[in-house]
Design a protein around this motif. Structure first.
Motif, PDB file in Angstrom:
ATOM      1  N   GLN A 169       0.809  -1.321   0.089  1.00 29.66           N
ATOM      2  CA  GLN A 169       0.081  -0.173  -0.117  1.00 29.66           C
ATOM      3  C   GLN A 169       0.954   1.281  -0.009  1.00 29.66           C
ATOM      4  O   GLN A 169       0.478   2.214  -0.684  1.00 29.66           O
ATOM      5  N   ARG A 170       2.069   1.173   0.785  1.00 29.00           N
ATOM      6  CA  ARG A 170       2.712   2.426   0.876  1.00 29.00           C
ATOM      7  C   ARG A 170       3.667   2.575  -0.636  1.00 29.00           C
ATOM      8  O   ARG A 170       3.888   3.889  -0.878  1.00 29.00           O
ATOM      9  N   PHE A 171       3.869   1.513  -1.244  1.00 27.76           N
ATOM     10  CA  PHE A 171       4.813   1.911  -2.432  1.00 27.76           C
ATOM     11  C   PHE A 171       3.945   2.086  -3.539  1.00 27.76           C
ATOM     12  O   PHE A 171       4.320   2.342  -4.613  1.00 27.76           O
ATOM     13  N   ARG A 172       2.507   1.732  -3.384  1.00 30.59           N
ATOM     14  CA  ARG A 172       1.563   1.730  -4.567  1.00 30.59           C
ATOM     15  C   ARG A 172       1.545   3.560  -4.840  1.00 30.59           C
ATOM     16  O   ARG A 172       1.269   3.556  -5.951  1.00 30.59           O
TER      17      ARG A 172
ATOM     18  N   PRO B 102       2.094   6.920 -10.095  1.00 32.16           N
ATOM     19  CA  PRO B 102       2.598   7.948 -11.298  1.00 32.16           C
ATOM     20  C   PRO B 102       3.694   7.491 -12.423  1.00 32.16           C
ATOM     21  O   PRO B 102       3.685   7.868 -13.393  1.00 32.16           O
ATOM     22  N   VAL B 103       4.570   6.568 -11.987  1.00 35.14           N
ATOM     23  CA  VAL B 103       5.508   6.074 -12.499  1.00 35.14           C
ATOM     24  C   VAL B 103       4.892   5.078 -13.747  1.00 35.14           C
ATOM     25  O   VAL B 103       5.419   5.441 -15.062  1.00 35.14           O
ATOM     26  N   VAL B 104       4.060   4.187 -13.269  1.00 37.37           N
ATOM     27  CA  VAL B 104       3.297   3.595 -14.443  1.00 37.37           C
ATOM     28  C   VAL B 104       2.530   4.441 -15.227  1.00 37.37           C
ATOM     29  O   VAL B 104       2.371   4.151 -16.593  1.00 37.37           O
TER      30      VAL B 104
ATOM     31  N   ARG C  88      -1.113   7.132 -24.206  1.00 40.19           N
ATOM     32  CA  ARG C  88      -1.677   8.381 -24.475  1.00 40.19           C
ATOM     33  C   ARG C  88      -0.755   9.534 -23.897  1.00 40.19           C
ATOM     34  O   ARG C  88      -1.096  10.606 -23.784  1.00 40.19           O
ATOM     35  N   ASN C  89       0.360   9.010 -23.420  1.00 37.79           N
ATOM     36  CA  ASN C  89       1.106  10.201 -22.708  1.00 37.79           C
ATOM     37  C   ASN C  89       2.663  10.105 -23.112  1.00 37.79           C
ATOM     38  O   ASN C  89       3.433   9.379 -22.605  1.00 37.79           O
TER      39      ASN C  89
END
Length: 139
Positions: free
Chosen positions: A51-54, A59-61, A67-68
């Protein structure tokens, strides 16, 4: 004459982990009432870490979404920079190892011929600088 004794000498030895993380884990295991409770605690710790690393990885994923294009460009630029930075690490390490080898051979040489050969090989292994490189450092 040596003195023979029936007493055995025992040196000090550590029982269990010596690091703070290892000791913490060992105490957590010792204070569990059963294996199922230990599994339950491990599951909660892993879920908490996830949960903490999610929050960090989301944003990295999202940068890699088709589309970015700015995110994809940024990631490719970073990867290209890292590849360029670490491409010749193995080659430089081998060259440093060879230079160290020939330096040690110069120290351990018994005759002038051995020393001269090691010096010639060390000179050959040492990267040369151009005179234009000296001008850059002269200011």
């Amino acid at each position: 004459m040596d003195h023979i004794s029936n007493e055995a000498s025992v040196d000090l030895f550590a029982i269990g982990p010596s690091g703070i993380l290892g000791r913490t884990i060992a105490f957590r295991v010792l204070f569990c009432k059963s294996i199922s409770q230990l599994r339950h605690q491990i599951l909660f710790v892993l879920l908490d870490i996830f949960q903490r690393f999610r929050g960090f990885w989301a944003p990295v994923v999202s940068w890699l979404h088709p589309r970015n294009p700015q995110g994809i460009l940024a990631m490719m630029t970073i990867i290209a920079f890292l590849l360029k930075r670490y491409t010749y690490v193995k080659v430089r390490a081998e060259m440093a190892y060879r230079r160290k080898f020939w330096r040690n051979m110069m120290r351990a040489a018994l005759t002038y011929e051995e020393w001269a050969h090691a010096a010639k090989m060390l000179d050959r292994e040492t990267p040369k600088m151009n005179e234009s490189d000296f001008m850059m450092w002269s200011w």
